[in-house]
Scaffold this active site. Structure first.
Site, mmCIF file in Angstrom:
data_model
loop_
_atom_site.group_PDB
_atom_site.id
_atom_site.type_symbol
_atom_site.label_atom_id
_atom_site.label_comp_id
_atom_site.label_asym_id
_atom_site.label_seq_id
_atom_site.Cartn_x
_atom_site.Cartn_y
_atom_site.Cartn_z
ATOM 1 N N LYS A 107 53.538 82.121 21.715
ATOM 2 C CA LYS A 107 52.226 81.475 21.888
ATOM 3 C C LYS A 107 52.422 80.201 22.687
ATOM 4 C CE LYS A 107 48.274 82.606 19.713
ATOM 5 N NZ LYS A 107 47.809 84.008 19.692
ATOM 6 N N THR A 115 52.005 86.851 17.840
ATOM 7 C CA THR A 115 51.878 85.492 18.394
ATOM 8 C C THR A 115 50.924 84.667 17.532
ATOM 9 O OG1 THR A 115 50.062 85.945 19.939
ATOM 10 C CG2 THR A 115 52.304 86.374 20.727
ATOM 11 N N ARG A 158 56.563 49.703 52.863
ATOM 12 C CA ARG A 158 55.443 50.641 52.681
ATOM 13 C C ARG A 158 55.078 50.714 51.214
ATOM 14 N NH1 ARG A 158 58.157 56.791 52.663
ATOM 15 N NH2 ARG A 158 59.660 56.315 51.020
ATOM 16 N N GLN A 197 64.374 59.852 47.667
ATOM 17 C CA GLN A 197 65.634 60.489 47.286
ATOM 18 C C GLN A 197 66.618 59.466 46.723
ATOM 19 O OE1 GLN A 197 63.805 61.156 50.013
ATOM 20 N NE2 GLN A 197 64.252 63.166 50.896
ATOM 21 N N HIS A 199 51.366 59.799 49.358
ATOM 22 C CA HIS A 199 51.291 58.961 50.550
ATOM 23 C C HIS A 199 50.040 58.080 50.565
ATOM 24 C CE1 HIS A 199 54.633 61.269 52.041
ATOM 25 N NE2 HIS A 199 53.948 62.387 51.983
HETATM 26 O O1 LIG Z 1 61.116 58.732 50.830
HETATM 27 C C1 LIG Z 1 60.807 59.614 51.658
HETATM 28 N N1 LIG Z 1 61.579 60.728 51.755
HETATM 29 C C2 LIG Z 1 61.312 61.726 52.639
HETATM 30 O O2 LIG Z 1 62.040 62.751 52.695
HETATM 31 C C3 LIG Z 1 60.168 61.570 53.469
HETATM 32 N N2 LIG Z 1 59.608 62.343 54.422
HETATM 33 C C4 LIG Z 1 58.510 61.685 54.872
HETATM 34 O O3 LIG Z 1 57.722 62.125 55.755
HETATM 35 N N3 LIG Z 1 58.373 60.498 54.225
HETATM 36 C C5 LIG Z 1 59.393 60.412 53.335
HETATM 37 N N4 LIG Z 1 59.727 59.443 52.443
#
Ligand SMILES: O=c1[nH]c(=O)c2[nH]c(=O)[nH]c2[nH]1
Length: 314
Positions: A17, A62, A187, A245, A273
């Site tokens: 469930k 379930t 940014r 990343q 974004h």
């Molecule tokens: O931190 C980011 N990693 C990306 O892989 C990526 N690609 C992107 O267009 N902007 C960003 N910003």
């Protein structure tokens, strides 16, 4: 009814469930506690014939699985501690039913924080002060025998929305005929954090219902999950981010440092974004250059970047 000419065989089977919603109030005098859970409880075992021969004699309904979740919400001494509650449910299913060898218990916990009145925590009033959910993913495996049960436990969260208006750059990425994105040294960085950390269960304590209190004490889940949240938020705020990343990698390293019980962490981060709006048609400089400084942005719901990684303790 089975057909005489079966072209396939049953290579995987698991059922149960999901979306079992249950809230539990615990009253200690006039001091109340509440948890609100969304539970998914799935089972594996000798259940093949329910698929291949329409044999329901091996099926724990379930509906009964849902009832078990509700009954345990009333009776489990661990109900306020979601990871331990998940282990309790998981061990129950594999010990109650001889033919059930594995259980998969996932719990999503909604946020109810105690309201403060005049700086004092209120006895029984709570507020939903965030969309984030605490997560538990628990696998209880008795396939090697009911006396030697193994467990895998992950704790985490999702939908933790964060944003920083500086301390984030994205530069030196691949530039070719497909590239339009400009480099930026400053940014907005916003993401909705999803994270799961695998926890080492104490190897010296056999995984039984009777031992859950000791396991809970040893691992101190409220402290552990609080530390993970602190690492996520503080790293996000403090890191001079070169990319999503790089920041997520540092976050997961920090968690390994501060939480010895964590074996591995995975994160999934959408890059939400915020695009500076060009106001030059109105003779307004909105800081569109490489060094940032824009003040007016279009927050875009989609598409979003989607960055994932796992860091495993060496
Ligand atoms: O931190 C980011 N990693 C990306 O892989 C990526 N690609 C992107 O267009 N902007 C960003 N910003």
């Amino acid at each position: 009814m089975s057909t005489s000419q079966e072209l396939g065989y049953l290579s995987a089977a698991r059922y149960g469930k999901q979306l079992v919603k249950v809230a539990r109030v615990v009253r200690e005098g006039d001091q109340h506690f509440i948890v609100e859970y969304v539970i998914r409880a799935l089972l594996e075992g000798d259940i093949e014939t329910s698929y291949t021969e329409a044999d329901n004699s091996v099926v724990v309904a379930t509906d009964s699985i849902k009832n078990t979740c509700n009954i345990f919400a009333k009776t489990s001494p661990h109900v306020l501690n979601a990871p331990v509650f998940a282990l309790h449910l998981g061990i129950h299913f594999v010990t109650k039913y001889a033919h059930i060898t594995k259980s998969f218990i996932d719990i999503e916990q909604l946020k109810w924080s105690r309201i403060e009145v005049n700086g004092k925590p209120h006895k029984w009033s709570f507020v939903r002060d965030g969309d984030e959910k605490s997560l538990v993913e628990c696998v209880v495996d008795a396939s090697a025998g009911k006396e030697s049960i193994k467990g895998e436990l992950k704790v985490g969260m999702k939908d933790l929305l964060v944003l920083k208006t500086s301390g984030s750059a994205f530069e030196n990425f691949v530039r070719d005929e497909y590239t339009t994105l400009g480099e930026v040294s400053d940014r907005i960085f916003s993401t909705s954090v999803s994270i799961q950390s695998s926890i080492s269960l104490p190897p010296n304590i056999p995984l039984t219902i009777d031992n859950l209190g000791e396991i809970a004490k040893e691992l101190n889940f409220p402290k552990l999950t609080g530390q993970i949240t602190k690492d996520v938020l503080e790293t996000f705020a403090e890191d001079e981010s070169a990319s999503v990343q790089a920041t997520m990698y540092i976050t997961m390293q920090n968690i390994l440092k501060s939480c010895p019980a964590v074996k591995e962490t995975s994160m999934q981060l959408p890059n939400k974004h915020y695009i500076p709006i060009n106001l030059s048609a109105f003779n307004l400089d909105n800081g569109l250059g490489k060094d940032g400084g824009a003040e007016v942005f279009h927050p875009t719901a989609d598409p979003s970047g989607y960055i994932t990684a796992t860091v495993t303790r060496k």
